[in-house]
Structure formats: structure tokens, C-alpha cells
Design a protein around this motif. Structure first.
Motif, PDB file in Angstrom:
ATOM      1  N   LEU A  55       0.821  -1.212   0.000  1.00  0.00           N
ATOM      2  CA  LEU A  55       0.000   0.000   0.000  1.00  0.00           C
ATOM      3  C   LEU A  55       0.855   1.262   0.000  1.00  0.00           C
ATOM      4  CD1 LEU A  55      -2.671  -1.238   2.552  1.00  0.00           C
ATOM      5  CD2 LEU A  55      -3.030  -0.847   0.104  1.00  0.00           C
ATOM      6  N   ASP A  56       1.929   1.257   0.774  1.00  0.00           N
ATOM      7  CA  ASP A  56       2.826   2.414   0.837  1.00  0.00           C
ATOM      8  C   ASP A  56       3.503   2.650  -0.508  1.00  0.00           C
ATOM      9  OD1 ASP A  56       4.571   4.369   2.558  1.00  0.00           O
ATOM     10  OD2 ASP A  56       6.032   3.123   1.504  1.00  0.00           O
ATOM     11  N   MET A  57       3.945   1.586  -1.141  1.00  0.00           N
ATOM     12  CA  MET A  57       4.592   1.671  -2.452  1.00  0.00           C
ATOM     13  C   MET A  57       3.626   2.227  -3.500  1.00  0.00           C
ATOM     14  SD  MET A  57       6.537  -1.482  -4.367  1.00  0.00           S
ATOM     15  CE  MET A  57       7.477  -1.982  -2.925  1.00  0.00           C
ATOM     16  N   ALA A  58       2.384   1.729  -3.465  1.00  0.00           N
ATOM     17  CA  ALA A  58       1.369   2.215  -4.403  1.00  0.00           C
ATOM     18  C   ALA A  58       1.069   3.687  -4.174  1.00  0.00           C
ATOM     19  CB  ALA A  58       0.093   1.382  -4.270  1.00  0.00           C
ATOM     20  N   ALA A  59       1.024   4.094  -2.898  1.00  0.00           N
ATOM     21  CA  ALA A  59       0.734   5.500  -2.570  1.00  0.00           C
ATOM     22  C   ALA A  59       1.843   6.421  -3.066  1.00  0.00           C
ATOM     23  CB  ALA A  59       0.555   5.645  -1.061  1.00  0.00           C
ATOM     24  N   TRP A  60       3.103   5.995  -2.927  1.00  0.00           N
ATOM     25  CA  TRP A  60       4.225   6.809  -3.411  1.00  0.00           C
ATOM     26  C   TRP A  60       4.233   6.873  -4.943  1.00  0.00           C
ATOM     27  CZ3 TRP A  60       7.057  10.359  -1.286  1.00  0.00           C
ATOM     28  CH2 TRP A  60       7.325  10.346   0.078  1.00  0.00           C
ATOM     29  N   ASP A  61       3.945   5.740  -5.594  1.00  0.00           N
ATOM     30  CA  ASP A  61       3.901   5.736  -7.054  1.00  0.00           C
ATOM     31  C   ASP A  61       2.801   6.666  -7.558  1.00  0.00           C
ATOM     32  OD1 ASP A  61       4.457   5.002  -9.720  1.00  0.00           O
ATOM     33  OD2 ASP A  61       3.068   3.310  -9.638  1.00  0.00           O
ATOM     34  N   LEU A  62       1.634   6.590  -6.933  1.00  0.00           N
ATOM     35  CA  LEU A  62       0.525   7.468  -7.314  1.00  0.00           C
ATOM     36  C   LEU A  62       0.888   8.933  -7.096  1.00  0.00           C
ATOM     37  CD1 LEU A  62      -2.418   8.024  -8.134  1.00  0.00           C
ATOM     38  CD2 LEU A  62      -3.059   7.620  -5.737  1.00  0.00           C
ATOM     39  N   TYR A  63       1.477   9.229  -5.953  1.00  0.00           N
ATOM     40  CA  TYR A  63       1.859  10.606  -5.630  1.00  0.00           C
ATOM     41  C   TYR A  63       2.841  11.164  -6.662  1.00  0.00           C
ATOM     42  CZ  TYR A  63       4.035  14.476  -3.059  1.00  0.00           C
ATOM     43  OH  TYR A  63       4.531  15.707  -2.688  1.00  0.00           O
ATOM     44  N   GLY A  64       3.848  10.377  -6.999  1.00  0.00           N
ATOM     45  CA  GLY A  64       4.830  10.827  -7.983  1.00  0.00           C
ATOM     46  C   GLY A  64       4.235  11.003  -9.365  1.00  0.00           C
ATOM     47  N   LYS A  65       3.333  10.100  -9.741  1.00  0.00           N
ATOM     48  CA  LYS A  65       2.683  10.223 -11.050  1.00  0.00           C
ATOM     49  C   LYS A  65       1.787  11.459 -11.108  1.00  0.00           C
ATOM     50  CE  LYS A  65       2.780   5.340 -12.399  1.00  0.00           C
ATOM     51  NZ  LYS A  65       2.082   4.038 -12.299  1.00  0.00           N
ATOM     52  N   LEU A  66       1.111  11.760 -10.011  1.00  0.00           N
ATOM     53  CA  LEU A  66       0.284  12.970  -9.973  1.00  0.00           C
ATOM     54  C   LEU A  66       1.148  14.222 -10.083  1.00  0.00           C
ATOM     55  CD1 LEU A  66      -2.259  11.947  -7.175  1.00  0.00           C
ATOM     56  CD2 LEU A  66      -2.774  12.274  -9.610  1.00  0.00           C
ATOM     57  N   GLN A  67       2.376  14.140  -9.550  1.00  0.00           N
ATOM     58  CA  GLN A  67       3.325  15.255  -9.633  1.00  0.00           C
ATOM     59  C   GLN A  67       4.105  15.249 -10.950  1.00  0.00           C
ATOM     60  OE1 GLN A  67       3.604  17.621  -7.092  1.00  0.00           O
ATOM     61  NE2 GLN A  67       1.844  16.543  -6.214  1.00  0.00           N
ATOM     62  N   LYS A  68       3.919  14.149 -11.723  1.00  0.00           N
ATOM     63  CA  LYS A  68       4.652  13.950 -12.984  1.00  0.00           C
ATOM     64  C   LYS A  68       6.172  13.991 -12.780  1.00  0.00           C
ATOM     65  CE  LYS A  68       1.050  15.687 -16.136  1.00  0.00           C
ATOM     66  NZ  LYS A  68      -0.045  15.696 -15.142  1.00  0.00           N
ATOM     67  N   THR A  69       6.614  13.441 -11.647  1.00  0.00           N
ATOM     68  CA  THR A  69       8.026  13.486 -11.270  1.00  0.00           C
ATOM     69  C   THR A  69       8.450  12.159 -10.650  1.00  0.00           C
ATOM     70  OG1 THR A  69       7.741  15.840 -10.748  1.00  0.00           O
ATOM     71  CG2 THR A  69       9.765  14.788  -9.969  1.00  0.00           C
ATOM     72  N   PRO A  70       9.587  11.590 -11.069  1.00  0.00           N
ATOM     73  CA  PRO A  70      10.079  10.367 -10.418  1.00  0.00           C
ATOM     74  C   PRO A  70      10.350  10.611  -8.935  1.00  0.00           C
ATOM     75  CG  PRO A  70      11.290  10.826 -12.441  1.00  0.00           C
ATOM     76  CD  PRO A  70      10.476  12.041 -12.142  1.00  0.00           C
ATOM     77  N   LEU A  71      10.222   9.572  -8.146  1.00  0.00           N
ATOM     78  CA  LEU A  71      10.409   9.727  -6.703  1.00  0.00           C
ATOM     79  C   LEU A  71      11.821  10.169  -6.349  1.00  0.00           C
ATOM     80  CD1 LEU A  71       8.410   6.681  -5.278  1.00  0.00           C
ATOM     81  CD2 LEU A  71       7.683   9.062  -5.542  1.00  0.00           C
ATOM     82  N   TYR A  72      12.831   9.627  -7.051  1.00  0.00           N
ATOM     83  CA  TYR A  72      14.200  10.017  -6.707  1.00  0.00           C
ATOM     84  C   TYR A  72      14.379  11.530  -6.819  1.00  0.00           C
ATOM     85  CZ  TYR A  72      15.216  10.309 -11.732  1.00  0.00           C
ATOM     86  OH  TYR A  72      15.196  10.655 -13.068  1.00  0.00           O
ATOM     87  N   ALA A  73      13.696  12.158  -7.790  1.00  0.00           N
ATOM     88  CA  ALA A  73      13.780  13.614  -7.959  1.00  0.00           C
ATOM     89  C   ALA A  73      12.979  14.335  -6.877  1.00  0.00           C
ATOM     90  CB  ALA A  73      13.283  14.007  -9.342  1.00  0.00           C
ATOM     91  N   LEU A  74      11.820  13.790  -6.522  1.00  0.00           N
ATOM     92  CA  LEU A  74      11.028  14.378  -5.449  1.00  0.00           C
ATOM     93  C   LEU A  74      11.783  14.352  -4.125  1.00  0.00           C
ATOM     94  CD1 LEU A  74       7.454  12.971  -6.205  1.00  0.00           C
ATOM     95  CD2 LEU A  74       8.208  15.345  -6.411  1.00  0.00           C
ATOM     96  N   TRP A  75      12.639  13.343  -3.961  1.00  0.00           N
ATOM     97  CA  TRP A  75      13.436  13.237  -2.741  1.00  0.00           C
ATOM     98  C   TRP A  75      14.747  14.022  -2.818  1.00  0.00           C
ATOM     99  CZ3 TRP A  75      12.645   7.256  -3.007  1.00  0.00           C
ATOM    100  CH2 TRP A  75      11.351   6.950  -2.565  1.00  0.00           C
ATOM    101  N   GLY A  76      14.948  14.757  -3.906  1.00  0.00           N
ATOM    102  CA  GLY A  76      16.124  15.618  -4.032  1.00  0.00           C
ATOM    103  C   GLY A  76      17.408  14.893  -4.346  1.00  0.00           C
ATOM    104  N   THR A  77      17.314  13.734  -5.010  1.00  0.00           N
ATOM    105  CA  THR A  77      18.517  12.988  -5.356  1.00  0.00           C
ATOM    106  C   THR A  77      18.672  12.903  -6.878  1.00  0.00           C
ATOM    107  OG1 THR A  77      17.359  10.849  -5.291  1.00  0.00           O
ATOM    108  CG2 THR A  77      18.383  11.613  -3.249  1.00  0.00           C
ATOM    109  N   SER A  78      19.876  12.534  -7.312  1.00  0.00           N
ATOM    110  CA  SER A  78      20.176  12.476  -8.739  1.00  0.00           C
ATOM    111  C   SER A  78      20.607  11.069  -9.129  1.00  0.00           C
ATOM    112  CB  SER A  78      21.302  13.456  -9.079  1.00  0.00           C
ATOM    113  OG  SER A  78      21.809  13.214 -10.374  1.00  0.00           O
ATOM    114  N   ILE A  79      20.253  10.642 -10.332  1.00  0.00           N
ATOM    115  CA  ILE A  79      20.649   9.314 -10.811  1.00  0.00           C
ATOM    116  C   ILE A  79      21.906   9.377 -11.682  1.00  0.00           C
ATOM    117  CG2 ILE A  79      18.375   8.269 -10.631  1.00  0.00           C
ATOM    118  CD1 ILE A  79      18.046   8.815 -13.669  1.00  0.00           C
ATOM    119  N   ASP A  80      22.673  10.447 -11.531  1.00  0.00           N
ATOM    120  CA  ASP A  80      23.933  10.536 -12.270  1.00  0.00           C
ATOM    121  C   ASP A  80      24.893   9.415 -11.865  1.00  0.00           C
ATOM    122  OD1 ASP A  80      23.031  12.748 -13.601  1.00  0.00           O
ATOM    123  OD2 ASP A  80      24.061  14.199 -12.322  1.00  0.00           O
TER     124      ASP A  80
END
Length: 337
Positions: free
Chosen positions: A96-121
């Protein structure tokens, strides 16, 4: 929000063995949360060691359905706090927590790693796991999947010989996981030989509750030792700091991304190495783990690579370990037809 569950039985590409069990399929439950036409997905697998079945997961999630559907779609941490007060397992909370985070990020149109202020470099390369079997079968599995880092499942009286045989066929980095099968003296002795064979660290050599043995290992082992079965929830991190060099966090065991983020922060504050591992999830669970990559020292997110057929699209891992992130926000998951 609208909550649904989707049960699956995942077929593995090969029979998978560890010290205490062997399996060819993996039951998993996908939870989906939909709001304004956008759907987030979460996953939790069954696990006999922790008494989790597909049926128990479905019962637990059904029991909190009304509560979940009434929660706001823009506050995954708030939902996790609400769920922490309910009598359900961490596995159900995770889905449920995973689904809630995925939904939240999709509503923001932003990957979670970016919402958390991190970079995938930069991010650690996932290991590829070689399940416990005869030496010949383990070698064949390794040669079938050339990879820069292997995690080797152990738990026999010939473990060092198994690793020595594998070493003859690759110069890749090795990590070993005994899944609680060794004793303290055995661990200390094995580590000397394993270090010579290019092993990077040992994961959970002793039974989860053998803290006295682990204290002995922590002071005398020539290789770093990572906690897995000894580190389930947030409260375990501080105790593990006195007995291990790092922890392996499993989202299903701790209850999802929300507590995992806090466990990562706590472990780092204690000077520990941090790894996140998988429980043979599909790309639903693996794509959630991938959002944590920039915060990790090591990662074991090969679950979807071990399947004969995946049930979702999302984060994709190429040969050699390069990770391709989808354009979708959240964890980027879509269930396949």
C-alpha cells in the motif's frame, strides 16, 4: 482513491535455492491505488519464513480498504502513519505504501528520486544472484548471465569450495549470503578464504537472534558483514550498528518506502553501509527500489531479472547493470496486459 488487488504467481527462469528452501514460483500481490484516472502500484511477495501468504495479504488489505480509500492521494507518509496503527503485516503495508508513493509521484509527474532531491547521475550496480545448487548448476547459471557483480547463496559444508569453483570462471565481484546457516567460528574461518577469492562482504551468516555470536564475528571477521534477517524494522538499525558493518533493507519486511527512507538516514548517521534488497519481486517492486539508488552503497534489485516473464513495465536493467528509468513519474510502473 480506489483500491484494488491483483494476485499473481510469478514463474522463475530457474529453480532458486537458499540455505533453508528452494522454489520455482513466487506468489505476489499487486495493490493499485487510482485517483483522477491515475494509478499507482505497489507489491508484496509471499514468504513462508515470515508466515506471509497471498491469501493473508489479500485479507489484510481488504480489512483496511475503506480507510485507505478515504485517505488523501497526496500524502503517502500520512497514509503510512495511518496504516502503522492498524493490525496488518509490514508486507501488506509495503504494498500500500509503495502504491501510494507511485501514485503521488505520477500525480506530480516526477520520479520519486527527484522528489526526494537525489540524482541518478551515479548509483551502485545491482548484483545478480546465483541460487544455491550443485557447483555445476551454479557455474552454468553464472555463465548464462555475464554480470559485473554476483551474490552467491551459500549454506552447505562445502561453501568455500563452491565459491572457489565459481571464481575459476569469472573475475566479477562476489558477495556471499549464507541466510543464517553458519556459526560464528565458521564465519570467521570462512571469511579468510573468501577474502582471498575476491568476496566483497558476507550477508547474514548467523541466525537472526544470535547477537552474541555476531558480536564475536564483528570484531574478528576479516570481511564486512551485512545484516538482513537481523534487520527487519527501523528499531533494529541501532542494534545492528553494534554487530554489523551495514544493513540490507527489504521494503516488504520494513513496511515500504516510507520507513526505508528513515532506515537509510539512521544507518548513515551511525556510519553503516546501506544496501536495499529484493524478495523476487516483479518490476513493480524493483522499480520502487530503484528510486532509492542514489542513496545506497549496494543494491540487490535483480528480482525481475530472475523471472521467466515479468508482469509490469517500469525501471529496466540492461546487461552490465545500467538502469533505464521510464518517463512516467512515481516509480514509473505500468501493469502489462
Amino acid at each position: 482513491m480506489k483500491l484494488k488487488t491483483h494476485p499473481y504467481t510469478l514463474n522463475l527462469a530457474h529453480s532458486f535455492g537458499i540455505s533453508r528452501e528452494r522454489y520455482d514460483t513466487q506468489d505476489t500481490l499487486i495493490a493499485s491505488l487510482t485517483h483522477e484516472g491515475v494509478t499507482g502500484y505497489g507489491e508484496a511477495t509471499s514468504n513462508p519464513y515470515y508466515g506471509i501468504t497471498l491469501q493473508s495479504l489479500q485479507r489484510e488489505i481488504e480489512a483496511v480498504k475503506t480507510l485507505v480509500e478515504a485517505a488523501p492521494a497526496d500524502d503517502p507518509e500520512g497514509l503510512h502513519l495511518l496504516l502503522s496503527r492498524q493490525q496488518i503485516s509490514n508486507f501488506a503495508r509495503c504494498a500500500l505504501d509503495m502504491a501510494a508513493w507511485d501514485l503521488y509521484g505520477k500525480l506530480q509527474k516526477t520520479p520519486l528520486y527527484a522528489l526526494w532531491g537525489t540524482s541518478i547521475d551515479r548509483y551502485p550496480v545491482t548484483n545478480y544472484t546465483i541460487g544455491l545448487d550443485s557447483a555445476g548448476v551454479m557455474v552454468a547459471k553464472m555463465l548464462e548471465k555475464p554480470w559485473p557483480v554476483y551474490k552467491i547463496k551459500l549454506g552447505t559444508d562445502q561453501d568455500v569450495a563452491l565459491v572457489a569453483e565459481l571464481r575459476q570462471h569469472t573475475d566479477a565481484v562476489f558477495r556471499v549470503d549464507a541466510n543464517c546457516a553458519w556459526g560464528a567460528s565458521e564465519t570467521i574461518a570462512n571469511a579468510v578464504a573468501l577474502k582471498e577469492l575476491g568476496v566483497e562482504f558476507i550477508e547474514q551468516p548467523l541466525p537472526a537472534d544470535d547477537w552474541q555470536g555476531m558480536e564475536k564475528v564483528a570484531h574478528r571477521c576479516v570481511l564486512p558483514v551485512m545484516a538482513d534477517e537481523s534487520c527487519i524494522v527501523e528499531a533494529d538499525v541501532e542494534r545492528c550498528a553494534l554487530h554489523f558493518h551495514g544493513i540490507n533493507i527489504k521494503l516488504t519486511k520494513c513496511g515500504g518506502l516510507t520507513p526505508a527512507l528513515r532506515m537509510i538516514e539512521k544507518a548513515k548517521s551511525l556510519g553503516m553501509k546501506v544496501m536495499v534488497g529484493c524478495m523476487t519481486e516483479s518490476s513493480v517492486g524493483i522499480s520502487a527500489i530503484a528510486q532509492l539508488l542514489p542513496q545506497l552503497d549496494f543494491v540487490d534489485m535483480d528480482g525481475a531479472l530472475l523471472l521467466r516473464e515479468d508482469i509490469a513495465s517500469g525501471v529496466r536493467i540492461e546487461a552490465g547493470g545500467r538502469v533505464l528509468f521510464p518517463e512516467l513519474g512515481g516509480t514509473g510502473v505500468t501493469l502489462l496486459p
